[in-house]
Design an enzyme around this catalytic site. Sequence first.
Site, PDB file in Angstrom:
ATOM      1  N   PRO A 218       0.840  -1.207   0.000  1.00  0.00           N
ATOM      2  CA  PRO A 218       0.000   0.000   0.000  1.00  0.00           C
ATOM      3  C   PRO A 218       0.871   1.252   0.000  1.00  0.00           C
ATOM      4  O   PRO A 218       1.804   1.363   0.780  1.00  0.00           O
ATOM      5  CB  PRO A 218      -0.795  -0.102   1.298  1.00  0.00           C
ATOM      6  CG  PRO A 218      -0.283  -1.272   2.040  1.00  0.00           C
ATOM      7  CD  PRO A 218       0.736  -1.985   1.217  1.00  0.00           C
ATOM      8  N   GLU A 219       0.574   2.154  -0.905  1.00  0.00           N
ATOM      9  CA  GLU A 219       1.314   3.409  -0.970  1.00  0.00           C
ATOM     10  C   GLU A 219       0.423   4.519  -0.414  1.00  0.00           C
ATOM     11  O   GLU A 219      -0.711   4.267  -0.006  1.00  0.00           O
ATOM     12  CB  GLU A 219       1.703   3.698  -2.428  1.00  0.00           C
ATOM     13  CG  GLU A 219       2.596   2.608  -3.022  1.00  0.00           C
ATOM     14  CD  GLU A 219       4.029   3.064  -3.275  1.00  0.00           C
ATOM     15  OE1 GLU A 219       4.420   4.130  -2.750  1.00  0.00           O
ATOM     16  OE2 GLU A 219       4.738   2.354  -3.981  1.00  0.00           O
TER      17      GLU A 219
END
Length: 270
Positions: free
Chosen positions: A2-3
Amino acid sequence: MPELPEVETTRQGLLPLVGQTVDKIVIRHPTLRWPVPQGLPAVLPGQQLRELSRRAKYILARFDTGTLILHLGMSGRICLLQHDEPAQKHDHFDIHFRDGRLLRLRDPRRFGAVLWVEGDVNRHPLLRNLGPEPLSDAFDGTSLYRAIQGRTAPIKNVIMDSTVVVGVGNIYASEALFRAGIHPKTSASKLSRQRCERLVQEIKATLQDALKAGGSSLRDFFGADGNPGYFQQQYFVYGRTGKPCRHCGSPIKSMRLGQRSTFYCPRCQR
Ligand SMILES: [Zn+2]
């Protein structure tokens, strides 16, 4: 992984919980990246969730007597579910609220984090040395230009350094450099003021595009199904080795930089 856009979208999806009171805490697996504080099941019930904010890729859930720091690590996601949803194998941590809803951390690789801080959360060792938020006014051409002075490392490594700017992960660094026409290996200190301005603009635009894509896939992201829920986007260069550049048709190249795969167009990026 996840960014920042996934984390921000997660935060926005959890906002309906603000104002709700904790019923109980369930810790199924106490060892994530760090141990989950054992005192939480005694401390949190009865406390109200006052605010949900974000700093870099940390979600900060402020309660009456402290702040819970949540991090998704490499593979984590947070689901908003009804209280009777059966837990699956990788569901390690739950916050049950009195209104019948449930915040659940699912994290197969267990690099995520649940930490509890009393006092000023921004002074926590994980947060206190962080650079500006990429979408804030504090991150601009001037601040980047100042940060690159004397730094001979490749510009891609510098924009991924969280003391310079937070939340620019490998995907967004590659994409923003392509959009700014800058070769990822360029020595940071060689960038002109003007190219810094352009790069900052493209970092912001790249993240904003991802946030828009995230908003439209919010339902999938929060679903209880096994779908990892990370945003699928059309990239210019990321993961496209050998495929034609969307601008000039040259084959996209890749290399290792700072132990990360880096993708670029040898013709469009100088
Ligand atoms: Zn090209």
